[in-house]
Enzyme design. Structure first.
Site, short mmCIF file in Angstrom:
data_model
loop_
_atom_site.label_atom_id
_atom_site.label_comp_id
_atom_site.label_asym_id
_atom_site.label_seq_id
_atom_site.Cartn_x
_atom_site.Cartn_y
_atom_site.Cartn_z
N ASN A 59 -43.67 -85.66 -58.04
CA ASN A 59 -44.63 -86.62 -58.35
C ASN A 59 -43.77 -87.44 -59.56
O ASN A 59 -43.52 -86.99 -60.44
CB ASN A 59 -45.86 -85.81 -58.89
CG ASN A 59 -46.93 -86.60 -59.57
OD1 ASN A 59 -46.76 -87.58 -60.15
ND2 ASN A 59 -48.27 -86.35 -59.24
N HIS A 112 -45.37 -89.73 -64.11
CA HIS A 112 -45.26 -89.93 -65.54
C HIS A 112 -44.01 -90.82 -65.78
O HIS A 112 -43.89 -91.26 -66.79
CB HIS A 112 -45.23 -88.56 -66.25
CG HIS A 112 -46.75 -88.02 -66.06
ND1 HIS A 112 -47.70 -88.65 -66.56
CD2 HIS A 112 -47.00 -86.64 -65.64
CE1 HIS A 112 -48.71 -88.00 -66.39
NE2 HIS A 112 -48.44 -86.76 -65.82
N HIS A 156 -50.13 -90.70 -57.74
CA HIS A 156 -51.63 -90.71 -57.75
C HIS A 156 -52.08 -91.92 -58.10
O HIS A 156 -51.76 -92.36 -59.44
CB HIS A 156 -51.98 -89.54 -58.91
CG HIS A 156 -53.43 -89.49 -58.92
ND1 HIS A 156 -53.85 -88.18 -59.75
CD2 HIS A 156 -54.44 -90.14 -58.46
CE1 HIS A 156 -55.47 -88.25 -59.70
NE2 HIS A 156 -55.83 -89.12 -58.94
N ARG A 215 -54.76 -93.66 -59.69
CA ARG A 215 -56.09 -93.37 -60.43
C ARG A 215 -57.05 -94.55 -60.51
O ARG A 215 -56.58 -95.43 -60.39
CB ARG A 215 -55.89 -92.63 -61.83
CG ARG A 215 -55.07 -91.29 -61.56
CD ARG A 215 -55.09 -90.88 -63.18
NE ARG A 215 -56.30 -90.45 -63.62
CZ ARG A 215 -56.71 -88.98 -63.78
NH1 ARG A 215 -56.13 -88.15 -63.40
NH2 ARG A 215 -58.30 -88.64 -63.92
N ARG A 234 -54.01 -95.64 -64.85
CA ARG A 234 -53.62 -95.60 -66.26
C ARG A 234 -51.91 -95.03 -66.15
O ARG A 234 -51.22 -95.29 -67.09
CB ARG A 234 -53.90 -94.26 -66.77
CG ARG A 234 -53.69 -93.00 -66.11
CD ARG A 234 -54.21 -91.82 -66.77
NE ARG A 234 -55.62 -91.74 -66.68
CZ ARG A 234 -56.43 -90.61 -67.10
NH1 ARG A 234 -55.80 -89.52 -67.22
NH2 ARG A 234 -57.74 -90.68 -66.89
N GLU A 256 -52.00 -89.56 -53.72
CA GLU A 256 -52.95 -88.93 -54.41
C GLU A 256 -54.14 -89.56 -54.59
O GLU A 256 -53.92 -90.69 -55.32
CB GLU A 256 -52.34 -88.02 -55.56
CG GLU A 256 -52.06 -86.66 -55.43
CD GLU A 256 -51.79 -86.12 -56.55
OE1 GLU A 256 -52.25 -86.20 -57.88
OE2 GLU A 256 -50.92 -85.18 -56.53
N THR A 300 -55.34 -83.98 -63.42
CA THR A 300 -56.51 -83.30 -62.40
C THR A 300 -56.74 -81.85 -62.87
O THR A 300 -55.94 -80.96 -62.82
CB THR A 300 -55.86 -83.35 -60.82
OG1 THR A 300 -55.30 -84.67 -60.64
CG2 THR A 300 -57.02 -83.22 -60.16
N GLU A 323 -54.15 -78.26 -50.59
CA GLU A 323 -53.36 -78.00 -51.60
C GLU A 323 -53.85 -77.10 -52.53
O GLU A 323 -54.96 -77.53 -53.05
CB GLU A 323 -52.69 -79.27 -52.08
CG GLU A 323 -51.72 -78.83 -53.57
CD GLU A 323 -51.03 -80.20 -53.86
OE1 GLU A 323 -50.53 -81.02 -52.96
OE2 GLU A 323 -50.74 -80.53 -54.99
N HIS A 359 -49.33 -77.99 -59.19
CA HIS A 359 -50.24 -78.34 -60.92
C HIS A 359 -49.79 -77.33 -61.77
O HIS A 359 -49.89 -76.20 -61.58
CB HIS A 359 -51.75 -78.39 -60.83
CG HIS A 359 -52.31 -79.24 -61.70
ND1 HIS A 359 -52.31 -78.75 -63.00
CD2 HIS A 359 -52.73 -80.52 -61.80
CE1 HIS A 359 -52.73 -79.86 -63.58
NE2 HIS A 359 -52.99 -80.74 -62.97
N GLY A 360 -48.89 -78.11 -62.78
CA GLY A 360 -48.35 -77.19 -63.80
C GLY A 360 -47.28 -76.36 -63.50
O GLY A 360 -46.75 -75.49 -64.44
N1 PXP Z 1 -50.81 -81.60 -56.99
C1 PXP Z 1 -51.86 -82.50 -57.15
C2 PXP Z 1 -53.09 -82.82 -56.18
C3 PXP Z 1 -52.12 -83.11 -58.53
O1 PXP Z 1 -53.00 -83.76 -58.98
C4 PXP Z 1 -51.01 -82.86 -59.61
C5 PXP Z 1 -51.10 -83.58 -60.75
O2 PXP Z 1 -51.01 -85.09 -60.71
C6 PXP Z 1 -49.67 -82.25 -59.20
C7 PXP Z 1 -49.73 -81.75 -58.13
C8 PXP Z 1 -48.63 -82.27 -60.18
O3 PXP Z 1 -48.90 -81.48 -61.21
P1 PXP Z 1 -48.11 -81.46 -62.44
O4 PXP Z 1 -47.67 -82.98 -62.80
O5 PXP Z 1 -48.57 -80.57 -63.35
O6 PXP Z 1 -46.63 -80.81 -61.81
#
Ligand code: PXP
Length: 255
Positions: A12, A15, A48, A50, A54, A75, A106, A156, A199-200
């Site tokens: 992803n 950032h 993503h 959004r 942002r 996303e 998210t 997911e 996520h995380g």
């Molecule tokens: N999967 C989804 C659906 C998400 O919304 C996100 C965050 O944008 C991620 C994965 C990746 O999460 P992280 O940036 O915490 O690795």
């Protein structure tokens, strides 16, 4: 070992855009980051778009789609506006996520049971456009059955609650969350869904999730972009010092 299929990594790049947008301009470029990730072995790129733009912007999505040699996973919120953008852009996949403007990321899974009527049209329209739809949900049996009822081929599983519990040192809660993830992945796979997770995640949690045979893709962003600083800042400083030295040497020679 026979139940284990290969596991893919989607990187992803949101950032990278967050840092770029802090100054405006074009640097750092999410497309360049995506190409570096792919050259390093990533199986796909996630971004993503959004509602408030942002980080990733519409032109990032268009450039990623045009130039990437690997699948693009868009996303997005499950709205008509976003579906229209996806249908025009035609990413390989779309992952529907809940979106609230005030959240930093998210924060929870999509409630596909409560919102089934709104989501049904979006899932159908994306599917008709040949975009593989994934629903970002908590590892909850009702939600997983809800995803099946909506006709989504992929879920997911939100790993955020588990990662948060681990980070907080709450061992019992973390163990319970991991059990939910493992059971949810197995349940989803038994119902015929392709199961992703994200996520995380960091090195350690990704390693743990990769041991679950039903999970075939991880989507990871924040940690990897942070690690790019930890691992890459030294090389960038070295290049900068080399450029400065060249400038000094050339000026001295010309004087
Ligand atoms: N999967 C989804 C659906 C998400 O919304 C996100 C965050 O944008 C991620 C994965 C990746 O999460 P992280 O940036 O915490 O690795």
């Amino acid at each position: 070992m026979s139940g284990f299929r290969p596991i893919r990594l989607g990187v992803n790049v949101d950032h990278v855009a967050t840092v770029r947008n802090a100054r405006g301009g074009q640097h750092p470029d999410p497309l360049q980051a995506a190409e570096i990730a792919i050259a390093a072995g990533a199986d796909g790129i996630t971004a993503h778009l959004r509602e408030d733009r942002r980080h990733i912007r519409d032109d990032d999505i268009a450039r990623l789609k045009e130039h990437l040699r690997k699948p693009l996973n868009l996303e997005m919120a499950g709205t008509e506006d976003m579906a229209a953008i996806a249908i025009t852009t035609r990413p390989h996949a779309a992952c529907l996520v809940p979106e609230r403007r005030e959240e930093r990321t998210t924060e929870g899974g999509l409630d596909v049971v409560t919102h089934r009527h709104e989501l049904a049209d979006v899932v159908t329209a994306l599917g008709k456009a040949n975009i593989r739809v994934s629903l970002f949900i908590a590892p909850d049996e009702r939600q997983i059955e809800g995803a099946v009822a909506l006709g989504a081929p992929v879920i997911e599983i939100h790993t955020g609650a588990w990662c948060d519990a681990l980070a907080a040192g709450e061992t019992a809660r973390a163990a319970a969350e991991f059990t939910r993830i493992a059971a949810g992945a197995e349940f989803g796979s038994r119902l015929g869904l392709e199961v992703h997770a994200g996520h995380g995640l960091d090195y350690s949690t990704a390693e743990t999730i990769a041991a679950l045979p039903s999970v075939v893709e991880l989507n990871i962003g924040h940690f990897l972009i942070g690690e790019a600083i930890a691992i890459g800042l030294g090389a960038a400083v070295e290049q900068m010092l080399a450029a400065m030295r060249r400038g000094r040497v050339m000026a001295k020679a010309a004087s």
